[in-house]
Design an enzyme around this catalytic site. Structure first.
Site, mmCIF file in Angstrom:
data_model
loop_
_atom_site.group_PDB
_atom_site.id
_atom_site.type_symbol
_atom_site.label_atom_id
_atom_site.label_comp_id
_atom_site.label_asym_id
_atom_site.label_seq_id
_atom_site.Cartn_x
_atom_site.Cartn_y
_atom_site.Cartn_z
ATOM 1 N N CYS A 303 18.654 -43.010 -49.383
ATOM 2 C CA CYS A 303 19.637 -43.689 -50.229
ATOM 3 C C CYS A 303 19.179 -43.444 -51.664
ATOM 4 C CB CYS A 303 19.753 -45.161 -49.878
ATOM 5 S SG CYS A 303 18.186 -46.045 -49.709
ATOM 6 N N ALA A 305 16.415 -45.590 -53.288
ATOM 7 C CA ALA A 305 14.965 -45.796 -53.190
ATOM 8 C C ALA A 305 14.409 -45.316 -51.856
ATOM 9 C CB ALA A 305 14.635 -47.282 -53.380
ATOM 10 N N GLY A 306 15.264 -45.207 -50.855
ATOM 11 C CA GLY A 306 14.801 -44.765 -49.545
ATOM 12 C C GLY A 306 14.213 -45.879 -48.713
ATOM 13 N N VAL A 307 14.693 -47.122 -48.885
ATOM 14 C CA VAL A 307 14.144 -48.234 -48.109
ATOM 15 C C VAL A 307 15.222 -49.184 -47.580
ATOM 16 C CG1 VAL A 307 11.868 -48.188 -49.202
ATOM 17 C CG2 VAL A 307 13.679 -49.581 -50.220
ATOM 18 N N GLY A 308 16.171 -49.602 -48.424
ATOM 19 C CA GLY A 308 17.149 -50.617 -48.022
ATOM 20 C C GLY A 308 18.188 -50.079 -47.073
#
Length: 396
Positions: A303, A305-308
């Site tokens: 996405c 940030a690559g987390v949520g």
């Protein structure tokens, strides 16, 4: 007079004896009460351990190669599996009192995995490669690139290996590429034998750049370092777009690879899609392509940030597979596992709650299909079939 004095002095030693006996009895009674309390507490603990189906631990660092947990003790759960038949009542309990238990569950995940080193990501040479300074890959799970020439930091990219139901390195979670990391992104795709890339963000959202446009906008091939990327096709649908790219190494153009790019376009940052049906269908579509891919290379998901949103996609993919294969779902355990490998996976309580709603709606859709096939099948209370009629999956 002497006799009288003698008679009246006799009770004094007798009263002392009685007081001593009373004090002794009191101490013995207190001792018995303490021992009884300790025995009772010990029995309660044993019963609690026997009744609890979850495993608990104090340290959350996991060796990605061995898959074993370190520092286990009985104070921290790592999973919470629920049978499909019980999920609706389970969710009702979580949502009671304004989602009180669900909020507690999500809060319980806050510090999972956060005690791991981030040395490579914090090197001065690598700081500019991170989109957000608080979202960094752990040293133990970070994806490593091949070294370029004499640059000792050229192996770094803000990306983490994430386990799935089938492989320990089934996914790669990464941030949206920056202008200076687009070449690294495609190098990761090439070097790690990636055939599928999932993008769950827009490049610009609410006037803010969330991800650099890292792919060719038309059929004209573009160079990313030593790699050549050309778009072969683009299918634009209402809520997502599927593209196919041909990627080849400049020195070996006769050995190209086709990479599919799944771009989900209706997911707001820190939020959730408008309907569960939309995301479920997207995850199902991607999973079908992955299962047909010619290689078992990792699937890249990103996405901003690559987390949520990235973590939410991965957890939903995993729990849908769990429902299909074993009829049990473990949302908590999946999020726990992901957070051992990358911080903040499934970033908000809203996303955590949405995952539960997705599971509930899949099960309700299956229930509706069973009712349609067998009219005598019992009906859910307060169930509106109009909402789920177009939501039924076939062959699942």
């Amino acid at each position: 007079m002497d006799v009288c004095v003698l008679l009246f002095s006799l009770p004094e030693p007798l009263s002392g004896v009685i007081e001593g006996i009373s004090a002794g009895m009191f101490l013995i009674g207190m001792l018995i009460a303490v021992i009884s309390l300790l025995v009772y507490r010990q029995r309660v603990r044993k019963v609690a351990v026997q009744e609890s189906p979850v495993v608990r631990m104090s340290m959350w660092k996991q060796g990605p190669t061995s898959g074993m947990y370190v520092g286990v003790r009985s104070s921290r759960r790592i999973s919470s599996p629920v049978k499909a038949a019980h999920f609706e009542s389970h969710l009702t309990k979580l949502q009671a009192d304004s989602n009180y238990l669900l909020s507690e569950e999500f809060e319980d995940l806050k510090d999972v995995g956060r005690n791991q080193p981030l040395d490579a990501a914090r090197l001065p040479e690598n700081r500019g490669k991170n989109r957000y300074n608080n979202i960094l890959p752990y040293d133990s799970t970070r994806v490593k690139l091949s070294y370029l020439e004499d640059d000792p930091c050229s192996d770094f990219i803000n990306a983490s290996y994430i386990p799935g139901n089938n492989f320990r390195r089934e996914y790669i979670a990464t941030q949206g590429p920056l202008p200076g990391t687009k070449d690294d992104f495609w190098r990761m795709v090439w070097e790690h034998n990636v055939y599928n890339v999932v993008m769950v963000t827009q490049c610009v959202e609410k006037g803010r750049v969330k991800c650099d446009h890292y792919w060719p906008a038309d059929r004209e091939p573009l160079y990313y370092g030593d790699l050549v990327v050309q778009m072969l096709s683009e299918s634009v649908l209402a809520e997502w777009t599927i593209r196919e790219f041909k990627i080849s190494y400049e020195g070996r153009p006769s050995f190209p690879r086709v990479v599919r790019h799944f771009h989900y376009t209706v997911w707001p940052d820190h939020g959730v899609p408008e309907t569960t049906q939309s995301l479920i269908e997207f995850v199902r579509t991607v999973r079908d392509y992955i299962d047909r891919a010619p290689s078992t290379g990792a699937t890249v998901v990103h996405c901003s940030a690559g987390v949520g949103r990235t973590g939410t996609f991965m957890v939903l993919d995993r729990v849908l597979q769990q429902l299909d294969s074993i009829g049990t779902v473990d949302v908590y355990g999946c999020v726990f596992d992901l957070r051992l490998h990358r911080s903040h996976m499934v970033q908000t309580e809203y996303q955590y709650s949405f995952l539960h709603q997705c599971v509930r709606d899949v099960l309700r859709a299956r229930k509706l299909r069973s009712e349609q096939e067998n009219p005598l099948y019992p009906i859910y209370e307060n169930f509106n079939p109009d909402y789920y009629r177009d939501f039924v999956y076939t062959g699942r």
